[in-house]
Every structure is written in C-alpha cells, then in structure tokens.
Design an enzyme around this catalytic site. Structure first.
Site, PDB file in Angstrom:
ATOM      1  N   CYS A 121       1.249  11.963  -4.319  1.00 31.30           N
ATOM      2  CA  CYS A 121       0.323  12.070  -3.650  1.00 31.30           C
ATOM      3  C   CYS A 121       0.072  13.781  -3.049  1.00 31.30           C
ATOM      4  O   CYS A 121      -1.112  13.771  -3.506  1.00 31.30           O
ATOM      5  CB  CYS A 121      -0.418  11.673  -2.831  1.00 31.30           C
ATOM      6  SG  CYS A 121       0.838  11.177  -1.396  1.00 31.30           S
ATOM      7  N   GLU A 145      -4.923   5.663   1.794  1.00 28.16           N
ATOM      8  CA  GLU A 145      -4.667   6.611   1.362  1.00 28.16           C
ATOM      9  C   GLU A 145      -4.339   7.711  -0.106  1.00 28.16           C
ATOM     10  O   GLU A 145      -4.140   6.017  -0.866  1.00 28.16           O
ATOM     11  CB  GLU A 145      -3.099   6.988   2.006  1.00 28.16           C
ATOM     12  CG  GLU A 145      -2.736   5.967   3.536  1.00 28.16           C
ATOM     13  CD  GLU A 145      -3.388   7.795   4.370  1.00 28.16           C
ATOM     14  OE1 GLU A 145      -3.192   7.432   5.753  1.00 28.16           O
ATOM     15  OE2 GLU A 145      -3.181   8.721   3.763  1.00 28.16           O
ATOM     16  N   ASN A 200       4.884   4.393  -5.943  1.00 28.14           N
ATOM     17  CA  ASN A 200       6.081   6.027  -6.151  1.00 28.14           C
ATOM     18  C   ASN A 200       6.566   5.945  -4.957  1.00 28.14           C
ATOM     19  O   ASN A 200       7.918   6.694  -5.027  1.00 28.14           O
ATOM     20  CB  ASN A 200       5.756   7.129  -5.981  1.00 28.14           C
ATOM     21  CG  ASN A 200       4.337   7.393  -5.145  1.00 28.14           C
ATOM     22  OD1 ASN A 200       3.654   6.896  -4.563  1.00 28.14           O
ATOM     23  ND2 ASN A 200       3.881   8.463  -4.572  1.00 28.14           N
TER      24      ASN A 200
HETATM   25  N1  LIG Z   1      -2.031   8.929  -0.275  1.00 32.77           N
HETATM   26  C1  LIG Z   1      -1.055   8.724   0.073  1.00 32.77           C
HETATM   27  O1  LIG Z   1      -0.131   8.721   1.226  1.00 32.77           O
HETATM   28  C2  LIG Z   1      -0.399   8.535  -1.539  1.00 32.77           C
HETATM   29  C3  LIG Z   1       0.943   8.108  -1.462  1.00 32.77           C
HETATM   30  C4  LIG Z   1       1.232   7.375  -2.815  1.00 32.77           C
HETATM   31  C5  LIG Z   1       0.611   7.173  -3.580  1.00 32.77           C
HETATM   32  N2  LIG Z   1      -0.881   7.454  -3.515  1.00 32.77           N
HETATM   33  C6  LIG Z   1      -1.858   7.356  -4.892  1.00 32.77           C
HETATM   34  O2  LIG Z   1      -1.350   6.212  -4.896  1.00 32.77           O
HETATM   35  C7  LIG Z   1      -1.628   6.844  -6.735  1.00 32.77           C
HETATM   36  C8  LIG Z   1      -0.524   6.691  -7.912  1.00 32.77           C
HETATM   37  O3  LIG Z   1       0.281   4.668  -7.509  1.00 32.77           O
HETATM   38  P1  LIG Z   1      -0.517   3.533  -8.169  1.00 32.77           P
HETATM   39  O4  LIG Z   1      -0.712   4.018  -9.817  1.00 32.77           O
HETATM   40  O5  LIG Z   1       0.765   2.654  -7.658  1.00 32.77           O
HETATM   41  O6  LIG Z   1      -1.239   3.700  -7.834  1.00 32.77           O
HETATM   42  P2  LIG Z   1      -2.722   2.862  -7.982  1.00 32.77           P
HETATM   43  O7  LIG Z   1      -3.982   2.509  -7.225  1.00 32.77           O
HETATM   44  O8  LIG Z   1      -3.015   2.034  -9.398  1.00 32.77           O
HETATM   45  O9  LIG Z   1      -1.826   0.957  -7.483  1.00 32.77           O
HETATM   46  C9  LIG Z   1      -1.969   1.132  -5.467  1.00 32.77           C
HETATM   47  C10 LIG Z   1      -1.802  -0.822  -5.686  1.00 32.77           C
HETATM   48  O10 LIG Z   1      -3.109  -0.772  -5.487  1.00 32.77           O
HETATM   49  C11 LIG Z   1      -3.280  -2.381  -6.360  1.00 32.77           C
HETATM   50  N3  LIG Z   1      -4.020  -2.602  -7.129  1.00 32.77           N
HETATM   51  C12 LIG Z   1      -4.228  -2.234  -7.866  1.00 32.77           C
HETATM   52  N4  LIG Z   1      -5.301  -2.701  -8.590  1.00 32.77           N
HETATM   53  C13 LIG Z   1      -6.538  -2.802  -7.123  1.00 32.77           C
HETATM   54  C14 LIG Z   1      -7.486  -4.339  -6.846  1.00 32.77           C
HETATM   55  N5  LIG Z   1      -7.973  -4.396  -7.622  1.00 32.77           N
HETATM   56  N6  LIG Z   1      -7.271  -4.460  -5.552  1.00 32.77           N
HETATM   57  C15 LIG Z   1      -6.043  -4.319  -5.157  1.00 32.77           C
HETATM   58  N7  LIG Z   1      -5.143  -3.177  -4.952  1.00 32.77           N
HETATM   59  C16 LIG Z   1      -5.069  -2.783  -6.085  1.00 32.77           C
HETATM   60  C17 LIG Z   1      -1.449  -1.952  -7.593  1.00 32.77           C
HETATM   61  O11 LIG Z   1      -1.220  -3.112  -7.883  1.00 32.77           O
HETATM   62  C18 LIG Z   1      -0.479  -1.393  -6.384  1.00 32.77           C
HETATM   63  O12 LIG Z   1      -0.049  -1.892  -5.611  1.00 32.77           O
HETATM   64  C19 LIG Z   1      -1.898   7.691  -7.556  1.00 32.77           C
HETATM   65  O13 LIG Z   1      -3.349   8.123  -7.608  1.00 32.77           O
HETATM   66  C20 LIG Z   1      -1.679   8.652  -5.730  1.00 32.77           C
HETATM   67  O14 LIG Z   1      -2.177  10.052  -5.690  1.00 32.77           O
HETATM   68  C21 LIG Z   1      -1.033   8.383  -2.326  1.00 32.77           C
HETATM   69  O1  LIG Z   2       3.188   9.635  -2.278  1.00 31.42           O
HETATM   70  C1  LIG Z   2       3.269  10.515  -1.156  1.00 31.42           C
HETATM   71  C2  LIG Z   2       3.778  10.221   0.038  1.00 31.42           C
HETATM   72  O2  LIG Z   2       2.871  10.072   1.101  1.00 31.42           O
HETATM   73  C3  LIG Z   2       5.447   9.877   0.134  1.00 31.42           C
HETATM   74  S1  LIG Z   2       6.099  10.343   1.541  1.00 31.42           S
HETATM   75  O3  LIG Z   2       6.669   9.391   1.465  1.00 31.42           O
HETATM   76  O4  LIG Z   2       5.216  10.224   2.566  1.00 31.42           O
HETATM   77  O5  LIG Z   2       6.913  11.371   1.613  1.00 31.42           O
END
Ligand SMILES: NC(=O)c1ccc[n+]([C@@H]2O[C@H](COP(=O)([O-])OP(=O)(O)OC[C@H]3O[C@@H](n4cnc5c(N)ncnc54)[C@H](O)[C@@H]3O)[C@@H](O)[C@H]2O)c1
Ligand SMILES: O=C[C@H](O)CS(=O)(=O)O
Length: 476
Positions: free
Chosen positions: A282, A248, A152
């Site tokens: 997130c 995260e 994202n």
């Molecule tokens: N807390 C934060 O700062 C934050 C920020 C942005 C997004 N997010 C979270 O990320 C999620 C959305 O992003 P997404 O759909 O890309 O998440 P995802 O967990 O599907 O993928 C995240 C990353 O992990 C990789 N991945 C997938 N399977 C894996 C495995 N078995 N081992 C290692 N890596 C693996 C993916 O290819 C990708 O690069 C939401 O839950 C969102 O809340 C959290």
């Molecule tokens: O998606 C969650 C990220 O923390 C957003 S930000 O890039 O930190 O604003």
C-alpha cells in the site's frame, strides 16, 4: 492431496456446502481447498463472537499471556508459515520469512499494550460546586470486532487487527482475502493452542461481495477494521451506518529525493522498495520526485540496479521479485504502461510481462494525469519525475487523492522540517522511502487512503470506548 481448510467458528473447525481452490500464484497449481462460508456460517460466526464476549471477559494479564504465546508459536512455525505465504501470495521466500517475524512482533506489541489500557482521574472538584464529587474514566472493549484483510500481507496485516482486538478484550470475526486465506486458518490454530477462549476468534472465508457484504449488514458487529482498496472501503463504510470503522486503504505514495541527498542510498532504497512484494504494497514507492541536479544520475543508477534484479520462482532464495497476485492484474498494469507510452512516457527499463510476472519497470516523462501516476499501480513499477524547487516537489507530491505516507531524502534539516509539515499524508519518512513502517508506530492515511490509525496502541484506542464515572459523596 491438497489440504482442505475449514472455517473456524466457536473453537470448532466447520465445513460448509461450497469449496474453492487456493492457487500457487507462481504456477497456478492448487495448493489448498477452502470451505466457503455461506450466510448461515456468517451468522453462526457472529453469534459465536457475541456469546463469547457476553459469556466471559478475559482479564488483561490473560490477554497478555495468550498473545505472547501466540507470538512465540508463530515464530516456532516460521518456516512453515513463510512457505504458506510464498505459495498463496507469490511473495519471495525471503520476504515471506520477514513478514512472519514482523507479524510475530505485532502480536508481541499487542500483548504488551494489553497491560496498558486504562482511564484517568478527572479533577472534577476543581470545578466550583463539585467539591464533593469524584470522577474518573474507564476504557472498555467495544464487543465484536470484524477484521477484513487484503491479499498482500495476510500475516502482518491480520495480526495488526486480531492482536489489538484481543488485547483490548474484544471478540473477533475475521475474513481474510479469498485468494490468500491459508495463513489466517493457521493463525486460528495458533490462537486455539495459545488458550484463547472459544468464540473469541472466528474465521469465515469467501468472496467479499457475499461474506463481506453479510458481515457489513450484521448489526451485532460493533466495529469494523478494514484494510483494502478505497472503493471497497467506501462501500463498507456506507453499509455500516453509525458504527465505527477503521479504513486502511490505497495509495500512490511519493518519495522526494533532494539535490543534497546521498544519491546511492536513495537509489538503493527507492528501487529495492518499489519492487518489494512485486510492488503490491500500500505504501509502495510509486512516484519518485528527483531534483534536476541529480535526475540523470538517479535514473541511470536506478535502471542499472533494476536490471540486476531476478524475477522468478518465489521459492528460490535468490529471487528478488515473484509474480503478482494473478495474471489479470499484471495485464491491467501492462495496459496502463502501454497507455502511458502512447501519451509520451518512456520505459527506462522493464515493461515486459510473462503471465503474472512483470519485469521491474521504471517510467520517465510521466504526466500526473496518467493512470501510472494518479491511480494506485500496486505493481513492480515506479515513475521518476524531475523538479527544480522544493515547492514544485511538494506541490506534485501533494497532487493526489491519496495521502498515506511519503519519503524524503535530504541532508537539510530545513527541507526535512518543511516536508514533514507540508506533505499531506499520515506519515513522513525522512531519509527513507514512503514504504517504511515500524509496526509499533501510528499508521494510517489521509484523504482517500483511509481513516483511523493502526499500530497496536492506536488500534486498541479505536477498538475500545471511554466512559466517565462521576461519584457524588454523601458528605456535607
Ligand atoms: N492502507 C493499508 O494499510 C493497506 C495495506 C494493504 C493493502 N491495502 C490496499 O488493499 C488493496 C489491495 O488488496 P485487495 O485487492 O485484497 O483489496 P480489496 O479491497 O479487493 O479486498 C480487501 C478485502 O475486502 C474484502 N471485500 C471485497 N468486497 C467486499 C465487500 N463488498 N464488503 C466487505 N469486504 C469486501 C475482500 O474479500 C478482502 O478480504 C490496495 O488498494 C492496497 O492499497 C492497504
Ligand atoms: O501493504 C501495506 C502494508 O501496510 C504493508 S506492511 O505489512 O504494513 O509493511
């Protein structure tokens, strides 16, 4: 002819046996073709990082120069990078430009922090019998950092990992989300140009289940910096054993709007923030708790504002909301909305889907056990729930498996102070929404929102380790 993007290993652009298309998220057209890493390329990338780290240490002043230059180069290419983000993520061009400038700031903050990594003098002679000893601590890089990022915010969240890792003196193996890898490849170009020694940054692209798994199993990696879903984060943590990991993860963030809040400020902030990045943030505003004295006005004003927002082509500068990452995710959310309505929820505004596009949607009459409330929506949807007392609001806000950030709108210092102390999450934002983040502040979740802190200074602490040194003097 769409560009073919290679892997970046040991300062070289490398092909592999497999390729995959990256799609324009608004219309499904291919915008690039990436080489997908196999186990061989993953092995080569980790070897390259480990050899670089052993071959030469980068002095802090050089880390500063490299990161500062990378920040400058990123801003010089802002328009190109913003277009990349808009195409591969689907975020509006306005949001994309903003993300690029934030990412550049994150690199600059990392540069500044690279000059502030130090230990401390330990007053060991204050312990009886140790008058002839001296002691101090030193802080050293861990070695090889694995950075895994979500789809994202491919610019800012990647810079929140690579920036601190390099600032701390580590070498990096980086895996972007396979749906949004183009920015990451351009960032490797930038670090090559900024003078980062070869092998200090390596990028492998490909599905997490293959490339991510292979990285998790490679014992030569010293630290994992993961941002993504809770389920994948937990899987990774279970694979890496005793090695340190920063997670995260997900959230269903609450924002409380108390009866004494400035209503229009709260309506604007909650509504615009909930739909930013098509809600794929997130810390997105998902659960809004509004005091019953202003509940009806809040709902009316929020619905009116939502109706003015334009859903459409993310490259059109007048668009407010672009597509979600794919139609499958939009269909998931549509199903959750239908389920909620069946169970008694009301769609105040929105709810219609067109392919990967979902209208800005506001739900009322939501029960806390509905998926739209208790699970992470990650979509342009938010719930509005009324409350009578701040005790009720705090109890509902804390009734979650997640705990990333929360927002509180109030003009009462007592209410603000109480919320700051009693909300169970990593960050409480007073008089703004849960989605507020300044890139230099500590950032990270409680409960199933993760472990560890980002923000360059805090990520550097996690990507280094402290050693105490004790010197016994020859003296008497
Ligand atoms: N807390 C934060 O700062 C934050 C920020 C942005 C997004 N997010 C979270 O990320 C999620 C959305 O992003 P997404 O759909 O890309 O998440 P995802 O967990 O599907 O993928 C995240 C990353 O992990 C990789 N991945 C997938 N399977 C894996 C495995 N078995 N081992 C290692 N890596 C693996 C993916 O290819 C990708 O690069 C939401 O839950 C969102 O809340 C959290
Ligand atoms: O998606 C969650 C990220 O923390 C957003 S930000 O890039 O930190 O604003």
């Amino acid at each position: 002819m769409i560009p073919k993007i290679k892997l970046f290993i040991n300062g070289q652009w490398v092909e592999s046996d497999q390729t995959e298309k990256v799609l324009n998220k608004a219309n499904g057209e291919p915008v690039a073709e990436i080489y997908v890493a196999g186990l061989k390329e993953v092995e080569q990338a980790v070897t390259s990082a480990q050899r670089a780290f052993k071959r030469e240490k980068i002095a802090p002043y050089r880390r500063y120069d490299i990161l500062k230059r990378a920040s400058e180069l990123l801003m010089e290419r802002q328009e190109e990078m913003a277009l990349t983000l808009s195409l591969e993520v689907g975020k509006t061009i306005r949001e994309a430009r903003m993300e690029v400038s934030r990412a550049a700031q994150t690199l600059l903050i990392s540069a500044e922090e690279s000059k502030r990594i130090h230990g401390e003098i330990i007053p060991i002679s204050s312990s009886p019998g140790n008058e002839n000893r001296r002691a101090w601590t030193i802080r050293q890089p861990l070695g090889v950092v694995c950075a895994i990022t979500p789809f994202n915010f491919p610019a800012n969240l990647t810079c929140h990992k690579i920036g601190p890792a390099i600032a701390a003196g580590n070498a990096v193996v980086y895996k972007p989300a396979s749906t949004t890898p183009i920015f990451g490849a351009k960032l490797c170009e930038i670090f090559l140009e900024s003078g980062l020694p070869k092998g200090y940054l390596n990028m492998v692209m490909g599905p997490g289940s293959v490339v991510g798994d292979a990285l998790a199993k490679d014992q030569r990696i010293d630290f994992y910096s993961f941002t993504g879903s809770t389920s994948v984060g937990l899987k990774l943590k279970n694979s890496v054993g005793l090695r340190p990991v920063s997670l995260e993860l997900g959230s269903n963030s609450p924002t409380i709007v108390h009866g004494d809040a400035d209503l229009m400020v709260a309506v604007e902030a909650c509504t615009r923030s909930a739909f930013a990045n098509a809600g794929q943030v997130c810390i997105s505003v998902q659960r809004v708790y509004v005091h019953n004295s202003i509940y009806n006005d809040f709902c009316q004003q929020a619905a009116a504002l939502a109706k003015t927002l334009k859903v459409g082509d993310p490259l059109d500068p007048t668009t407010d909301i672009g597509p979600m990452i794919n139609e499958k995710e939009a269909i998931r959310v549509e199903g959750w909305l239908q389920e909620a309505v069946t169970e008694g929820a009301k769609i105040l505004v929105g709810g219609k889907r067109n392919g990967p596009f979902l209208e800005p949607t506001i739900l009322t009459n939501v029960h806390p056990k509905m998926k739209c409330s208790c699970q992470e929506l990650f979509a342009p949807v938010f719930n509005v729930v009324s409350y009578n007392t701040i005790d009720e609001a705090l109890a509902m806000a804390n009734d979650s498996n997640y705990g990333l950030q929360a927002g509180v709108f109030t003009n009462s210092l007592d209410i603000a102070s109480r919320c700051a102390e009693e909300l169970e999450c990593g960050g409480v934002i007073i008089n703004d929404v849960s989605a507020f983040r300044a890139d230099l502040m500590p950032y990270g979740g409680w409960k199933e929102s993760g472990t560890g802190k980002e923000g360059p200074r805090y990520a550097i602490e996690e990507m280094t380790r402290e050693k105490v040194v004790v010197l016994k003097l020859k003296g008497k």
